[in-house]
Design an enzyme around this catalytic site. Structure first.
Site, mmCIF file in Angstrom:
data_model
loop_
_atom_site.group_PDB
_atom_site.id
_atom_site.type_symbol
_atom_site.label_atom_id
_atom_site.label_comp_id
_atom_site.label_asym_id
_atom_site.label_seq_id
_atom_site.Cartn_x
_atom_site.Cartn_y
_atom_site.Cartn_z
ATOM 1 N N ILE A 1 -12.406 26.590 -8.979
ATOM 2 C CA ILE A 1 -10.808 26.470 -9.018
ATOM 3 C C ILE A 1 -10.599 25.444 -7.854
ATOM 4 O O ILE A 1 -10.704 25.710 -6.703
ATOM 5 C CB ILE A 1 -10.383 27.931 -8.607
ATOM 6 N N PRO A 2 -9.894 24.342 -8.364
ATOM 7 C CA PRO A 2 -9.867 23.242 -7.223
ATOM 8 C C PRO A 2 -8.509 23.207 -6.335
ATOM 9 O O PRO A 2 -7.763 22.530 -6.554
ATOM 10 C CB PRO A 2 -10.011 22.101 -7.942
ATOM 11 N N CYS A 3 -8.446 24.346 -5.487
ATOM 12 C CA CYS A 3 -7.434 24.433 -4.715
ATOM 13 C C CYS A 3 -7.226 23.253 -3.742
ATOM 14 O O CYS A 3 -6.342 23.048 -3.181
ATOM 15 C CB CYS A 3 -7.409 25.871 -4.033
ATOM 16 N N HIS A 4 -8.304 22.855 -3.651
ATOM 17 C CA HIS A 4 -8.614 21.411 -2.572
ATOM 18 C C HIS A 4 -7.889 20.506 -2.944
ATOM 19 O O HIS A 4 -7.358 19.395 -2.328
ATOM 20 C CB HIS A 4 -10.108 21.164 -2.505
ATOM 21 N N ARG A 5 -7.436 20.272 -4.530
ATOM 22 C CA ARG A 5 -6.637 19.366 -5.039
ATOM 23 C C ARG A 5 -5.168 19.444 -4.796
ATOM 24 O O ARG A 5 -4.090 18.639 -5.356
ATOM 25 C CB ARG A 5 -6.914 19.131 -6.390
#
Length: 285
Positions: A245-249
């Site tokens: 789940i790409p919360c880094h984006r």
């Protein structure tokens, strides 16, 4: 002893921290290598092997200018962007093969009673992770600086569950996301404990295309809560599954990278690493 991947990432992270603090003056290779305690030759080789691009090019990826460009170009909705960049040939997005199944109200309230959870530790390009799974899917995947602390935090989240140290097929499929060839990924299922709002936020994050970036305000708008950017930020920070789940984006509207639950240097590294992989993929195609 640390796995070699973790040792390499630690060195890269030190260099990334220096780049992040000094990108406006575009430091040269010798300066950056010195911060990683490596010769320019060995640093160039290590960095290129790890990121798939040169330190100079990577510096461009993680600058605020790059972030602003991504945000400016991504004017359509996240869902439209995901479809537009989507599912044809080798360009299909690995994120779209991740599906979330929320836990039942009973599982949510009783601390995981009757859940059998397998867990293991694994090395990734960005450090060690603890990954845990139920029979339905991944329930947690987080970066770990201390294995004992990470396991304790997992057990605190599901205090009534039973635990087995085991690497199962569900975990193996999830960890494959860290490989360079995402075209051969099998579908990954997540079995998550969260409120309806949190689940909606996490599902929306999956629609941000690899190599793209979004903002907290845009995420809030996508779930129909345009005035809830702060609440959206809290839900993003509570994400229990790193990278998948790409919360880094998600960054600030100004282009600044903002915070990250698992260290800002790691967030910076992942953004730059993904940008490098996307550029390589486009060149191949």
């Amino acid at each position: 002893m640390k796995a070699q991947d973790e040792i390499n990432f630690t060195r890269i992270a030190e260099a990334i921290n220096f780049i992040q603090l000094n990108f406006k003056r575009q430091p040269n290779l010798e300066e950056i290598a010195e911060k990683a305690n490596l010769s320019p030759f060995h640093f160039q080789r290590l960095f290129t092997e790890w990121a798939g691009t040169s330190p100079k090019r990577f510096l461009q990826y993680i600058s605020i200018g790059y972030a602003k460009t991504c945000l400016k170009e991504n004017q359509s909705s996240l869902f439209e962007t995901a479809l537009d960049t989507g599912l044809s040939g080798t360009s299909r997005l690995h994120d779209l093969f991740v599906n979330i199944e929320g836990m039942t109200p009973g599982e949510y309230k009783n601390g995981g009673e009757n859940l059998a959870i397998n867990y293991s530790f694994a090395a990734t390009p960005f450090g060690t992770v603890i990954v845990a799974s139920t029979q339905k899917g991944i329930c947690q995947l987080v970066f770990s600086e201390d294995d004992e602390v990470a396991l304790m935090q997992l057990k605190n989240k599901f205090p009534a569950a039973s635990y087995t140290p085991k690497t199962d097929l569900i975990q193996q499929n999830a960890l494959a996301i860290f490989q360079h060839d995402w075209t051969k990924l099998k579908q990954v299922k997540l079995h998550l404990k969260g409120t309806d709002f949190q689940l909606k936020i996490w599902e929306t994050l999956l629609k941000i295309p690899m190599g793209g970036l979004s903002t907290y305000g845009r995420i809030a708008n996508e779930v129909g809560k345009p005035k809830a950017s702060r609440a959206a930020g809290t839900a993003i920070g509570d994400n229990p599954v790193a990278f998948l789940i790409p919360c880094h984006r998600v960054i600030q509207a100004s282009g600044a990278l903002g915070g990250y639950r698992w260290d800002l240097n790691r967030k910076t590294a992942i953004i730059g690493w993904e940008a490098a992989k996307m550029e390589t993929r486009l060149l191949i195609e």
